[in-house]
Design a protein around this motif. Structure first.
Motif, PDB file in Angstrom:
ATOM      1  N   ASP A 270       0.818  -1.204   0.000  1.00  0.00           N
ATOM      2  CA  ASP A 270       0.000   0.000   0.000  1.00  0.00           C
ATOM      3  C   ASP A 270       0.865   1.273   0.000  1.00  0.00           C
ATOM      4  N   ALA A 271       1.987   1.230  -0.714  1.00  0.00           N
ATOM      5  CA  ALA A 271       2.814   2.433  -0.845  1.00  0.00           C
ATOM      6  C   ALA A 271       2.871   2.826  -2.324  1.00  0.00           C
ATOM      7  N   LEU A 272       3.467   3.982  -2.631  1.00  0.00           N
ATOM      8  CA  LEU A 272       3.655   4.488  -4.001  1.00  0.00           C
ATOM      9  C   LEU A 272       2.334   4.681  -4.738  1.00  0.00           C
ATOM     10  N   ARG A 273       1.345   5.257  -4.056  1.00  0.00           N
ATOM     11  CA  ARG A 273       0.027   5.375  -4.699  1.00  0.00           C
ATOM     12  C   ARG A 273       0.034   6.306  -5.910  1.00  0.00           C
ATOM     13  N   THR A 274       0.409   7.585  -5.682  1.00  0.00           N
ATOM     14  CA  THR A 274       0.339   8.540  -6.801  1.00  0.00           C
ATOM     15  C   THR A 274       1.322   8.162  -7.904  1.00  0.00           C
ATOM     16  N   TRP A 275       2.473   7.646  -7.484  1.00  0.00           N
ATOM     17  CA  TRP A 275       3.502   7.263  -8.452  1.00  0.00           C
ATOM     18  C   TRP A 275       2.965   6.197  -9.400  1.00  0.00           C
ATOM     19  N   THR A 276       2.255   5.203  -8.850  1.00  0.00           N
ATOM     20  CA  THR A 276       1.698   4.134  -9.678  1.00  0.00           C
ATOM     21  C   THR A 276       0.679   4.698 -10.666  1.00  0.00           C
ATOM     22  N   ILE A 277      -0.168   5.602 -10.170  1.00  0.00           N
ATOM     23  CA  ILE A 277      -1.163   6.220 -11.051  1.00  0.00           C
ATOM     24  C   ILE A 277      -0.456   6.957 -12.186  1.00  0.00           C
ATOM     25  N   MET A 278       0.566   7.719 -11.794  1.00  0.00           N
ATOM     26  CA  MET A 278       1.325   8.491 -12.781  1.00  0.00           C
ATOM     27  C   MET A 278       1.889   7.571 -13.862  1.00  0.00           C
ATOM     28  N   LEU A 279       2.507   6.453 -13.413  1.00  0.00           N
ATOM     29  CA  LEU A 279       3.099   5.528 -14.386  1.00  0.00           C
ATOM     30  C   LEU A 279       2.036   4.911 -15.286  1.00  0.00           C
ATOM     31  N   GLY A 280       0.850   4.653 -14.711  1.00  0.00           N
ATOM     32  CA  GLY A 280      -0.250   4.105 -15.511  1.00  0.00           C
ATOM     33  C   GLY A 280      -0.591   5.050 -16.652  1.00  0.00           C
ATOM     34  N   VAL A 281      -0.598   6.348 -16.340  1.00  0.00           N
ATOM     35  CA  VAL A 281      -0.886   7.343 -17.378  1.00  0.00           C
ATOM     36  C   VAL A 281       0.281   7.418 -18.368  1.00  0.00           C
ATOM     37  N   VAL A 282       1.498   7.453 -17.827  1.00  0.00           N
ATOM     38  CA  VAL A 282       2.676   7.617 -18.692  1.00  0.00           C
ATOM     39  C   VAL A 282       2.827   6.431 -19.654  1.00  0.00           C
ATOM     40  N   ALA A 283       2.611   5.205 -19.137  1.00  0.00           N
ATOM     41  CA  ALA A 283       2.851   4.026 -19.971  1.00  0.00           C
ATOM     42  C   ALA A 283       1.989   4.078 -21.228  1.00  0.00           C
ATOM     43  N   PHE A 284       0.697   4.383 -21.046  1.00  0.00           N
ATOM     44  CA  PHE A 284      -0.164   4.429 -22.220  1.00  0.00           C
ATOM     45  C   PHE A 284       0.168   5.643 -23.087  1.00  0.00           C
ATOM     46  N   SER A 285       0.532   6.756 -22.433  1.00  0.00           N
ATOM     47  CA  SER A 285       0.919   7.946 -23.205  1.00  0.00           C
ATOM     48  C   SER A 285       2.056   7.613 -24.145  1.00  0.00           C
ATOM     49  N   MET A 286       2.999   6.792 -23.655  1.00  0.00           N
ATOM     50  CA  MET A 286       4.148   6.443 -24.481  1.00  0.00           C
ATOM     51  C   MET A 286       3.709   5.606 -25.679  1.00  0.00           C
ATOM     52  N   SER A 287       2.705   4.718 -25.475  1.00  0.00           N
ATOM     53  CA  SER A 287       2.284   3.939 -26.647  1.00  0.00           C
ATOM     54  C   SER A 287       1.580   4.836 -27.651  1.00  0.00           C
TER      55      SER A 287
END
Lengths: 653, 174
Positions: A270-287
């Motif tokens: 239950d750590a890195l909450r906002t970071w995980t969300i951010m990466l979720g957005v970034v990963a698809f943005s990169m595709s």
């Protein structure tokens, strides 16, 4: 008729995506079970079904070579083998976009059908986001890239498919990458749904994880296949060129790698909450960014098969809406997400955060290098960024990351000490140092390949250390997956380092019967004869190669001429040995009747792709392990629930 | 540290602006030869047509500016530019041709059908001289001054509107 059916299905899909968006949006304000909100899940499932139908229609018109369909007439040919007729369906802009939305709709349908763990409101927000993204792509297809467009008069014969794309490897390379990209779109929708409902929990991470893992497995396979294709089909002997299009597939992979590790932290701790969300957005943005770069023609690339600036404008518009919208939402909402659990630096989380930071740095470097020509061109300076930038700058972050990766899995969650794992650290360090000494004694090796060899061998050993002292039969499948994936990284790195350290190359103009040596191989040009295939003719060289006193190996490189469309390609010939590959390419005939022959001996180069396969296999095992564990947890909970109701019923009786 | 949450959006907006700007710019795919302003490379090409001699570097060094036309019988735009080369010839321009990866019988057929504006034609059957000139395709037309210096490169077929421009370039090269 079939083409019209496909088109109708596409329009219906678009309508269902709109319904999904409106229903999901209403659910955020009102009751999740009333009116339109209740239609969200069925709409997503039906959309998946219809998109599948539309794609099946496209496959059909390609299979029967219906030349009244413009896309078939411009990309297919009645003489093409069936496999390439079918792969022609997605070997072009329109068809590949249809494949993209189809996979996305199928994924949406699947989550709508099976995913019941998250609060309904979050699920509906997620499906609404998925619908919102899909609408853009349907609009793109229906307005500017209709794959089912008919010709006023049917063509007499098709124009064929780019011969470079007529290859079994390439029949599978784009679909696998698309599965990956689309898997990331699901992660993106989950991230947006969670942001909208401020519901970022370990449960959310557990729901998102299989999608991220699945996407990551497909991306890994897609990149591995693409790299091998470039290696043997383009006939340049290289396996990675830092071409914008290759980078476009690497960037989502880097983001997804970071995401799958941070999602694990969120699920377990239950750590890195906002970071995980951010990466979720970034990963698809990169595709999406990759799609944009490939198709807009903004960056010049050897891969740009489907370039059109107008489409570029459309995709840029979609990018602005989706990525801009998600990042805006992130700016507005991420501050309201509760802070997760804290942890010490020396802990499993600490190592994973380090890995995330390094991966993000590498991602930033690749992104900067890829977009840099775009930036300088605005000032009328033309540059091309290549290996001299990417290799050393990337290595600065890759090598520390791999070193931490070697020991990270040995650390405990939350709090640990280096003291406890000093023995494994000592083992790995001594392996790295002794390999370095050995390799330095062996001869003149450049710094980067040398570092690569040392780290690869150290990491290969270290990747199995998490299994030390455990009953192997009781090790969870997901842990095996991690071990295998980390080992795969080591294997691939070994292949890369060995290829650049030890490759021998020879370019010679040979008379028939003449011999050259490359490394410890003796190579003879025995003959050159014309051969013919279904839609090409070629000059085929018979090349025999010996090593020591072994039996000769026959290599048959070709210089092929396709006639529809007219194009010359060179088909390299490969002889795979356990310790490397012999690679031969036949060139032109010189004026005095000799033939240009280029031969490479590439020690352990195959390890690059074996490594890629191991990584993908590890990812797949991890995904299977997680899904099985979730299913088990679910059935335990269901049993507990039914027992409770039973007990209650008895109590009341 | 709330402001850090806006960094991604700020970076993305910057990228959007850059990409939109670049998309609005006309795409310039022309690869200009690096040889402009430099002397012609040394070469000597065999003839490919019975009634026209071959081509060597010395042929460009007689004091008169000339056009050097890179073409091929298999090239469709070359058919399109043939009448305009004819026009140039009528106006007294000397055009020297280099046929790329061609065969004598195909060249003869092409010249019969579309006219022969060339004073000399050399055969470059491996594109060797073409590459040395920095030419990336057919057809291309170079303005060479009387000392054999490359002064101007025209990429693609010569159209009606290019005829006066090429004459102007030749005048300037005098």
């Amino acid at each position: 008729m079939i083409a019209e059916l496909g088109l109708a299905a596409l329009w219906l899909c678009a309508a269902l995506a709109v319904l999904q968006l409106i229903g999901g949006a209403l659910a955020q304000r009102r009751d999740t079970a009333s009116g339109l909100a209740a239609m969200v899940r069925p709409a997503a499932m039906l959309q998946g079904l219809l998109a599948g139908l539309a794609f099946a229609c496209l496959l059909w018109v390609f299979a029967v070579t219906d030349l009244s369909v413009k896309l078939v007439a411009t990309n297919s040919h009645s003489l093409k083998p069936m496999l390439f007729k079918l792969s022609g369906a997605w070997g072009n802009h329109e068809g590949s976009m249809l494949l993209w939305v189809t996979v996305m709709a199928l994924a949406g349908g699947l989550i709508a059908m099976v995913e019941k763990r998250l609060p309904e409101k979050t699920m509906q927000a997620t499906l609404a986001a998925q619908g919102f993204v899909a609408i853009g792509f349907y609009a793109f297809l229906l307005i500017s890239s209709n794959p089912f467009e008919r010709l006023a008069v049917a063509a007499v014969e098709g124009q064929g498919l780019n011969p470079l794309l007529q290859d079994a490897g390439l029949a599978f390379h784009p679909p696998t990458l698309y599965f990956g990209y689309v898997g990331l779109s699901v992660a993106f929708s989950f991230a947006v749904g969670a942001l909208l409902t401020r519901n970022v929990t370990p449960e959310f991470a557990r729901v998102m994880r299989p999608w991220v893992l699945g996407a990551w497995v497909f991306l890994t396979l897609g990149i591995t296949a693409g790299s091998y294709w470039a290696y043997y089909e383009l006939g340049w002997g290289g396996w990675w060129f830092w071409d914008p299009v290759e980078n476009a597939s690497l960037m989502p992979w880097l983001a997804a790698t970071a995401l799958l590790h941070s999602v694990s932290v969120l699920a377990a701790r239950d750590a890195l909450r906002t970071w995980t969300i951010m990466l979720g957005v970034v990963a698809f943005s990169m595709s999406m960014l990759g799609t944009f770069l490939v198709r807009s023609g903004l960056l010049t690339s050897v891969h740009a098969f489907a370039v059109d600036p107008e489409r570029g404008t459309f995709i840029l518009f979609l990018l602005a809406i989706y990525i801009g919208g998600a990042l805006l939402l992130f700016g507005l909402r991420a501050g309201h997400v509760r802070e997760g659990e804290r942890f010490q630096l020396t802990s499993r989380e600490g190592a994973l955060v380090f890995n995330n930071v390094m991966l993000s740095a590498i991602l930033g470097i690749v992104l900067l290098g890829t977009l840099y020509p775009l930036l300088t061109e605005a000032f009328d300076v033309r540059v091309s960024v290549g290996p001299p930038y990417f290799n050393p700058v990337g290595a600065i972050f890759t090598i520390p990351m791999l070193l931490v990766m070697a020991v990270g899995p040995l650390l405990r969650w939350r709090r640990d000490s280096i003291e406890r794992i000093k023995l494994p650290i000592a083992i790995v360090t001594s392996i790295i140092v002794s390999v370095a000494v050995l390799a330095a004694l062996m001869g003149d090796i450049a710094v980067l390949p040398l570092l690569g060899l040392c780290v690869a061998i150290g990491l290969a050993v270290a990747s199995f250390l998490p299994l030390r002292g455990r009953n192997l039969l009781r090790v969870p499948i997901a842990t095996w997956g991690m071990v295998l994936a980390h080992f795969g990284i080591a294997v691939a790195l070994f292949g890369m380092a060995s290829d650049s350290a030890f490759t021998k190359e020879r370019l010679a103009a040979l008379q028939l019967g003449e011999e050259v040596t490359v490394g410890d191989w003796r190579v003879t040009l025995d003959g050159v004869d014309p051969v013919a295939g279904p839609n090409w003719t070629a000059m085929e060289a018979q090349v025999s190669a010996w090593r020591g006193s072994g039996a000769p190996i026959l290599l048959l490189p070709q210089s092929r001429n396709f006639w529809a469309p007219p194009m010359q390609t060179s088909e390299s010939a490969l002889a795979t040995q356990w310790d490397g590959q012999l690679y031969a390419v036949i060139g032109n005939r010189t004026e005095d009747g000799r033939w240009q022959l280029r031969v490479w001996w590439k020690p352990f180069v195959t390890f690059i792709w074996y490594g890629g396969l191991l990584i993908a296999l590890g990812g797949a095992l991890a995904a299977i392990g997680r899904v099985m564990a979730d299913l088990k947890r679910r059935s335990v909970r269901a049993r507990a629930n039914s027992r409770r109701t039973e007990r209650r019923a008895k109590g009341f009786a | 540290m709330r402001w850090t949450l806006w960094v991604p959006l700020a970076l993305f907006t910057f990228f959007l602006g850059l990409a939109a700007y670049q998309l609005s710019q006309p795409k310039d795919d022309v690869i200009v030869s690096g040889m402009i302003g430099k002397p012609l490379p040394q070469f000597s090409l065999e003839p490919i047509s019975p009634d026209r001699p071959g081509v060597s570097t010395a042929d460009f060094q007689d004091g008169t500016p000339k056009l050097l036309n890179i073409w091929a019988s298999w090239c469709l735009p070359c058919i399109a530019e043939a009448p305009h080369l004819e026009r140039l010839k009528e106006q007294g321009v000397q055009i020297i041709g280099i046929a790329i990866r061609d065969k004598p019988e195909d060249v003869a057929r092409f010249l019969n059908r579309h006219g022969n504006p060339y004073t000399r034609i050399g055969s470059d059957d491996l594109s060797a001289i073409q590459f040395e000139l920095g030419s990336s395709g057919v057809p291309e037309t170079y303005v060479i001054d009387g000392d054999g210096m490359i002064r101007y490169q025209h990429i693609g077929d010569v159209r009606a509107e290019h005829v006066p421009m090429l004459i102007q370039q030749l005048e300037a090269a005098r």
